[in-house]
Design a protein around this motif. Structure first.
Motif, mmCIF file in Angstrom:
data_model
loop_
_atom_site.group_PDB
_atom_site.id
_atom_site.type_symbol
_atom_site.label_atom_id
_atom_site.label_comp_id
_atom_site.label_asym_id
_atom_site.label_seq_id
_atom_site.Cartn_x
_atom_site.Cartn_y
_atom_site.Cartn_z
ATOM 1 N N THR A 1 -7.581 1.856 -3.843
ATOM 2 C CA THR A 1 -7.611 0.914 -4.973
ATOM 3 C C THR A 1 -7.492 -0.512 -4.455
ATOM 4 O O THR A 1 -8.147 -1.430 -4.939
ATOM 5 C CB THR A 1 -6.487 1.234 -5.982
ATOM 6 N N HIS B 1 -7.226 3.042 -12.152
ATOM 7 C CA HIS B 1 -8.292 4.049 -12.109
ATOM 8 C C HIS B 1 -8.060 5.163 -13.120
ATOM 9 O O HIS B 1 -7.333 4.994 -14.095
ATOM 10 C CB HIS B 1 -8.496 4.539 -10.683
ATOM 11 N N SER C 1 -5.525 11.412 -5.991
ATOM 12 C CA SER C 1 -5.280 12.418 -4.947
ATOM 13 C C SER C 1 -4.442 13.569 -5.496
ATOM 14 O O SER C 1 -4.612 14.721 -5.094
ATOM 15 C CB SER C 1 -4.570 11.767 -3.759
#
Ligand code: ASP
Length: 322
Positions: free
Chosen positions: A40, A90, A160
Motif C-alpha cells: 500500500t 484497500h 494477505s
C-alpha cells in the motif's frame, strides 16, 4: 442573538468556501494504513508523486499501521474535514465491518469518497527453503505438515489475511498465522526464514520473485500478470475460482467541502491516466483504474458491493476480532 449567530454561521461558511476555492495552500497528508515499504505504501508513494504535480502542493505519505489497517480510517474520522488529511485504503475497508465486532467507524457513512485508484493481483509465496516446487506439491505438503507451518500476514483485515484465509479454506488445512504491521516486515521475516508462507500483493513480491529471494506458487488473477508472465495462475494449476484482486480507494473525512473533493477527483483522474504512474505501478503488476472509476460514486458503489460480497464469506469462515 439570533442575528448574531446567523452572522457567525454565514461568515464561517464564507471562510470555508474561500478556503475551498483556494485549496490546496499547504501540504496534504496521505495516510497509509500499513507499514512503510509494503504494497500500500508503494502504491501510495507512486500516487503521491503524480498527485503532487497535479495539486501543486506536496502530498506526503504518512504510515499509520496497526490493527489490520483499521487504525488509519478510525483516525481519519477525527481529522479536520479540510482536504489536508486523506487516506489510501484497500479491500480491507470492505472486510473490516464483518471482521471486527467493535469497529469505531462505518465505511459507508463516515467518509467522503474521492475515487478508486488501482487493482493489484496477489501471489502465493514461500521462503526459499520450502521443499514444494509447484502448487500441487505445496497443497500436499501443507496438508501433511500443517502443525509445523505458519503463514505471515498484515493482521486481521489485511489483503494477505483474506487471501491466506481463502487459501486455507480451499485446501481445508488451517495453519498458524503470524500478524505483522504490514507485509513489508512480514516479507523480511519470510526471506529470513522465520515464517514459511505468505499471500501478498505483486507490488511487494515482484522484485523478490524475480531475484529468487522467495518461491512463488501462483498469481491470484484469472489471467497471468504481464510483469510476472512466468508465474502460472492458481486456476491453471487446478485451483479454479481462486481469484483475489486488491482494489484501492482514496477517502477524506466526512464533511470535506464539495469544491475540495472535486479538485481531488480531478487530480486523481489525471493521475490514474498518467503514463509514468501507469508504467511504474504496471512493472509491479498493478493496474491503474480507468478514469470513470476514479470518482466518488464509483468508489461508493464498489465499496458497498464488496461489503455485501465479503460479509457472508467471512461470517462462514468464523474469524472475528474485537
Ligand atoms: N497492504 C498491506 C501492506 O501494505 C498488506 C496487506 O494488506 O496484506 O502491508
Amino acid at each position: 442573538m439570533k442575528i448574531k449567530s446567523l452572522l457567525c454561521a454565514s461568515s464561517l461558511l464564507l471562510v470555508t468556501s474561500v478556503a475551498a476555492q483556494d485549496y490546496p495552500t499547504k501540504q496534504i497528508s496521505l495516510a497509509i494504513p500499513f507499514a512503510a515499504g509494503g504494497p500500500t505504501d508503494t502504491l501510495g508513494r507512486n500516487l503521491a508523486v503524480v498527485m503532487t504535480q497535479q495539486l501543486k502542493q506536496q502530498v506526503i505519505v504518512e504510515n499509520v499501521p496497526g490493527a489490520g489497517g483499521t487504525i488509519a480510517p478510525a483516525r481519519l474520522t477525527k481529522a479536520k474535514p479540510d482536504g489536508y488529511s486523506l487516506l489510501l485504503h484497500h479491500i480491507g475497508m470492505s472486510t473490516a465491518p464483518a471482521l471486527y465486532r467493535k469497529l469505531s467507524f462505518n465505511p459507508l457513512t463516515d467518509f467522503e469518497y474521492v475515487g478508486q485508484v488501482a487493482d493489484v493481483p496477489m501471489t502465493v509465496i514461500a521462503k526459499t527453503g520450502l521443499p514444494p516446487d509447484n502448487l500441487v506439491e505445496l497443497i500436499a505438503y501443507v496438508k501433511k505438515n500443517k502443525e509445523k507451518l505458519n503463514l505471515g500476514n498484515a493482521g486481521l483485515g489485511a489483503a494477505s489475511h483474506l487471501c491466506g484465509l481463502l487459501f486455507m479454506s480451499r485446501i481445508e488445512a488451517n495453519i498458524q498465522t503470524i500478524p505483522y504491521n504490514g507485509t513489508a516486515p512480514a516479507m523480511t521475516a519470510l526471506m529470513g526464514g522465520q515464517i514459511d508462507l505468505m499471500c501478498d500483493q505483486t507490488t511487494n513480491t515482484t522484485q523478490q520473485i524475480k531475484s529468487g529471494r522467495v518461491k512463488v506458487y501462483g498469481v491470484t488473477t484469472a489471467q497471468r500478470v504481464p510483469s510476472l508472465s512466468m508465474v502460472p495462475t492458481m486456476a491453471e494449476q487446478g485451483m479454479k475460482g481462486f481469484e483475489v484482486s486488491v482494489w484501492h480507494g482514496i477517502y477524506a473525512p466526512k464533511g470535506t467541502p464539495k469544491p475540495v473533493v472535486d479538485k481531488l477527483v480531478a487530480a486523481l483522474q489525471t493521475s490514474v491516466q498518467d503514463a509514468q504512474f501507469k508504467s511504474r505501478i504496471g512493472e509491479l503488476g498493478a493496474q491503474a483504474v480507468s478514469k470513470d472509476k476514479a470518482t466518488p460514486d464509483a468508489l461508493a458503489k464498489h465499496l458497498k458491493a464488496e461489503i455485501e460480497k465479503w460479509g457472508p464469506i467471512i461470517q462462514k469462515a468464523g474469524t472475528y476480532a474485537d
